[in-house]
Design an enzyme around this catalytic site. Structure first.
Site, short mmCIF file in Angstrom:
data_model
loop_
_atom_site.label_atom_id
_atom_site.label_comp_id
_atom_site.label_asym_id
_atom_site.label_seq_id
_atom_site.Cartn_x
_atom_site.Cartn_y
_atom_site.Cartn_z
N ARG A 58 57.14 -25.44 28.30
CA ARG A 58 57.59 -25.10 26.96
C ARG A 58 56.51 -25.26 25.92
NH1 ARG A 58 63.13 -26.46 25.56
NH2 ARG A 58 64.34 -25.92 27.36
N LYS A 86 41.87 -40.73 39.12
CA LYS A 86 40.58 -40.87 39.78
C LYS A 86 39.54 -41.51 38.89
CE LYS A 86 40.27 -36.74 41.62
NZ LYS A 86 39.57 -35.47 41.82
N HIS A 136 53.82 -36.83 19.41
CA HIS A 136 53.93 -35.40 19.70
C HIS A 136 54.11 -34.74 18.34
CE1 HIS A 136 54.59 -31.69 21.55
NE2 HIS A 136 55.63 -31.94 22.31
#
Lengths: 306, 429, 190
Positions: A58, A86, A136
């Protein structure tokens, strides 16, 4: 005024004036998205890199559409989230992106602070499309845009945010934004989902849904992360839905005409009853439409030469 | 080799506090007194006079908690570079934690560390052995062997012993050797996934918090076990007001407990993390202003015995990871002195008490015959210009790693010379 | 921003047109538009923000008085079509474009206050064409000050005013709380 900053990493650092500038700018783009030809040349020759370390169809699609409607070139780059584990440093990542000559980087990352770290390390503009549980910002901006479009004034607006506040970047960004603009926020959820010292952010904390919804103008439902069932935050989905699900019955406790929002994707029948999600009160699809206009606005405002 | 340190202000806590000269011969303190005669070249082949006018002459500092990283993590630090860092910070004795690779859970690792330390010759190194094999928290390490090889205490630092029965047995067993048992107090279930203090800042940043309770419940457990067993308990890097309160109460009741606090835990709060600064990421995490005040009070009233650095070097690329993934810890040896002297400036500690927290008190906690200028003792001395201001510049650190949140701080108090067993091992430019 | 700086330098203003002259020029342009397009059928006015919008409304009012019929008016913000966007550090504030009718097959009269380099008009034409395919685009300006950098020519001109490069023309309008007038402002050091 203009947005005198290189990056948009969070709402926390924005002033109320800057928030309003973004919303007003988005107005122009809402008009563009209503045209037959939904495209303007404003970002011609600019490159926008969608850098998504977490799958999110989205948000990525919304940014991609926004960039394309501004005539920017768009690259979607989704490294596996394993490269985070990693231990490839963000600086390495940043160097890779710089080599692509990106003007604007849209970053989605599972670690809080990733956007700020990246922004410090690159000359390109960075837009935070979600960093861990932190922020956000464009989601909060599109929520605000939707409220404003529905004719609501922020000052004194009563907004209930329901669900797992502790682990929600959407909740954080909305809390920062709405408190800056003078709204009254009620955070609702079991104590396991309310982060420490939330009241110090100017939020009133409720644990009972019915009490919290009384007289609110807006109800923002958060998506329940179903995998948190059992061990961590709540015993069962069944019990959560009974205690904190938004039903038509509960909606009646709010002000008549109160708006229902949800950042999507919805767990129907869990945090929100299907008849509520599809009701007249629901502005969930407006949120999606406005997302593109708001992101066009943000891309435009940050597209100045660095 | 004969050295006369002349014209300084000597503080040997509990013994001397005033103007005096210090005479060193053959690696030992010979005499501390006024107007000592300068060594003449005719008497000894090598002789030197150090002018300490306007400076403090102190016992070399004793650090109960450092990570020298060798064997296994030589890219972060080696015994050579770590002890050079110690010397630059005025430390002449350091106790190194066993979380190396392999873990210091057996005699051969202990011997290796001691050999490397002797070769480096920068500081006395006192290894701390593991409590359990591999620090896995399951089976006791051969604590007797570790003791014989030279370990001065045992700890599963970084991998705290969660099983209370194992901890009980370790305390009981260590009693036979009168070894202090150190615990890094952290309930790993409560702290799981956490990367900073749980509170307002963690809520604003969306970072998972570590509640103060994660430390407090283990402090409570350990104090109960110490009471049960009569063992010598030493609490590493106390960071919460709750810990201080419990230790104070336990001491009043006669439980054999000592505690250390780190300079960062009394100099910084969780606010230092605000811009996702990984250099301020440590475990235990930086806490609140109230916790900082409690630690200062604990230092003042003697609840906290020692100032230890928890010197934890990490390579630059490790600290460049995302906040949640970056390793914990900061390099501490070269900034400990000025941060401790700031407590004197602030009125928390007298100058002599501050010196004691770096010398006599830690030495006593681990029964080390260090941290004193008594005649006959090893001539370990730190000469300090307490008034000298300087700016912390990590690029000038002797440590291999540069991870400090204090870069750019203007601090007061500079080590001008460090003497180890009668040999000058560090002099400031 | 520029308007405000010029405002502060009012003492270097030289008047070019007063309120009466502005009014007469607009009346003449209204007549010319009607004459050229043989009435108002199939014609619409689109003002370029901000000055052009006010002038478009005034022209529409005059046209209605003359012809007893209404003419559609649109408002165009050309910012997104500017050719210097990529060069600017901070992006200019956007004002909403509002053209509430389909321009396809209409004769569009673009309205602006000052015609100078022609770049604004180029941007406006691009912006218009993104909204549809007009039958024709005409251009009405209150002042043409010369110095074109693009091959663009006005269809209707209120007044030609020869200027030098370092001079500025400013059109003050009632709608912005000023007395109607056009002035020339010396761009040199005061």
């Amino acid at each position: 005024m203009s947005l005198k900053r290189k990056d948009l990493t969070g709402i926390a650092s924005l002033s109320p004036d800057e928030i309003m500038l973004i919303l007003e700018t988005a107005d122009s783009f809402k008009e563009v998205t209503g045209r037959e030809i939904k495209k303007v040349p404003a970002l011609r020759g600019k490159t926008v890199v969608n850098f998504f370390f977490e799958p999110s169809t989205r948000t990525r699609t919304s940014f991609e559409l926004a960039a394309k409607r501004l005539s920017a070139d768009v690259i979607n780059f989704s490294p596996s989230s394993s490269s985070v584990v990693k231990g490839e440093t963000l600086l390495d990542t940043a160097r890779n992106i710089e080599a692509m000559q990106a003007d604007i980087i849209v970053l989605r990352h599972p670690a809080a602070g990733a956007a700020e770290t990246l922004a410090r390390g690159v000359k390109s503009s960075v837009i935070n499309a979600g960093d861990g549980w932190h922020e956000h910002p464009t989601q909060a901006l599109l929520d605000l845009y939707t409220l404003r479009e529905k004719g609501l004034a922020f000052k004194g607006l009563r907004v209930a945010i329901v669900g797992d506040i502790a682990h929600s970047r959407v909740a954080r960004s909305n809390i920062f934004a709405l408190t800056k603009l003078g709204a009254e926020i009620r955070a609702v959820g079991p104590p396991t989902m309310i982060p420490a010292c939330l009241d110090k952010l100017g939020v009133r904390v409720y644990h009972r849904m019915d009490e919290a919804l009384r007289g609110v103008d807006v109800i923002m439902m958060l998506r329940l992360q179903l995998e948190r069932q059992g061990r961590a935050l709540f015993p069962t989905i069944r019990e959560y839905a009974r205690l904190y699900g938004l039903t038509a019955e509960r909606l009646k406790l709010a002000e008549p005409g109160a708006l229902v929002m949800h950042p999507g994707p919805i767990n129907r029948g869990v945090e929100i009853a299907p008849e509520v999600a599809d009701s007249f009160s629901s502005v969930i699809l407006d949120q999606v439409t406005n997302g593109v206009a708001v992101r066009m606005g943000v891309l435009y405002l940050l597209s100045g030469a660095n | 080799m004969t050295i006369l340190i002349r014209g300084g202000h000597v503080i040997d806590p509990g013994r001397v506090n005033g103007p005096a000269d210090v005479l060193i011969e053959n690696g030992k303190i010979v005499q501390v007194g006024q107007n000592l005669a300068a060594p003449s070249r005719s008497q000894t082949a090598a002789a030197r006079t150090i002018d300490a006018t306007g400076k403090l002459v102190l016992p070399g500092f004793v650090d109960l908690h450092v990570h020298l990283r060798e064997p296994g993590f030589e890219y972060k630090e080696t015994i050579q570079t770590g002890t050079a860092s110690a010397a630059a910070g005025g430390f002449t004795s350091v106790c190194c934690m066993p979380n190396t690779n392999p873990v210091n859970d057996n005699q051969s690792v202990t011997e290796f560390i001691l050999d490397q330390a002797r070769a480096a010759g920068n500081a006395h190194v006192f290894p701390v052995g593991a409590i359990t094999k591999g620090s896995e928290g399951k089976e006791l390490a051969e604590i007797g062997d570790l003791r014989r090889a030279g370990c001065v205490a045992i700890s599963d630092d970084g991998q705290p012993v969660m099983n209370s029965l194992v901890m009980r047995r370790a305390m009981e067993y260590a009693l036979a050797f009168d070894l202090p048992v150190i615990d890094h107090c952290e309930d790993l279930h409560l702290s799981e996934g956490g990367c900073m203090n749980e509170g307002l800042v963690s809520t604003q940043l969306g970072l998972q918090g570590i509640p103060a309770a994660a430390e407090d419940v283990m402090v409570a457990r350990n104090l109960s076990l110490a009471e049960l067993t009569g063992a010598r308990l030493h609490l590493a890097h106390v960071s919460t007001a709750g810990s201080v309160r419990m230790v104070r109460e336990a001491k009043a009741r006669g439980i054999r407990v000592t505690a250390e606090a780190c300079p960062h835990h009394f100099s910084l709060t969780e606010e230092a993390v605000r811009d996702f600064n990984t250099l301020a990421k440590m475990n235990p995490p930086l806490r609140t202003w109230q916790d900082v005040q409690a630690i200062k009070e604990g230092l003042r009233d003697g609840t906290i015995d020692a100032i230890a650095t928890d010197h934890a070097p990490h390579a630059q690329q490790e600290k460049q990871l995302e906040f949640a993934h970056a390793p914990n810890g900061i390099v501490g040896l070269e900034t400990a002195l000025p941060l401790t002297l700031a407590l004197v400036e602030e009125g928390v500690l007298s100058l002599e008490a501050a010196v004691a927290k770096l010398t006599t008190d830690p030495a006593k906690a681990f029964s080390l015959s260090k941290g004193t200028l008594a005649p006959g003792a090893d001539a370990d001395v730190a000469v300090v210009d307490a008034q000298r201001q300087w700016e912390v510049d990590p690029s000038r650190f002797r440590s291999k790693s540069k991870n400090t949140p204090f870069a750019g701080w203007k601090v007061k108090g500079l080590v001008t010379a460090t003497i180890l067993a009668g040999k000058v091992v560090y002099e400031s430019a | 921003m520029i308007a405000r700086e010029e405002h502060a330098n009012r003492k270097h203003e030289k008047p070019i047109m007063d309120a009466h002259e502005v009014a007469r020029a607009l009346t003449r342009i209204a007549h010319e538009i009607l004459e050229r397009n043989k009435g108002i059928r199939g014609t619409a006015l689109v003002g370029i923000r901000t000055g052009g919008v006010h002038l478009a409304h005034r022209l529409a009012k005059r046209i209605q008085e003359i012809e007893q019929g209404s003419v559609p008016i649109g408002e165009l913000d050309i910012t997104l079509y500017r050719d210097d966007l990529a060069l600017r550090k901070d992006q200019p504030v956007l004002r909403k474009t509002s053209v509430p009718f389909d321009i396809t097959d209409l004769k569009i009269v673009l309205v602006d206050d000052v015609l100078f380099t022609g770049r604004t008009i180029r941007a406006a034409m691009d912006g218009l064409i993104d909204l549809g395919r007009p039958a024709e685009i005409q251009l009405a300006v209150l002042v043409d000050r010369g110095h074109r950098q693009l091959p663009i020519k006005a269809t209707y001109i209120g007044k030609n005013i020869p200027t030098s490069q370092d001079e500025n023309i400013h059109v003050f309008l009632e709608e912005e709380g000023e007395e109607d007038r056009v002035v020339i402002i010396n761009g040199g050091a005061p």
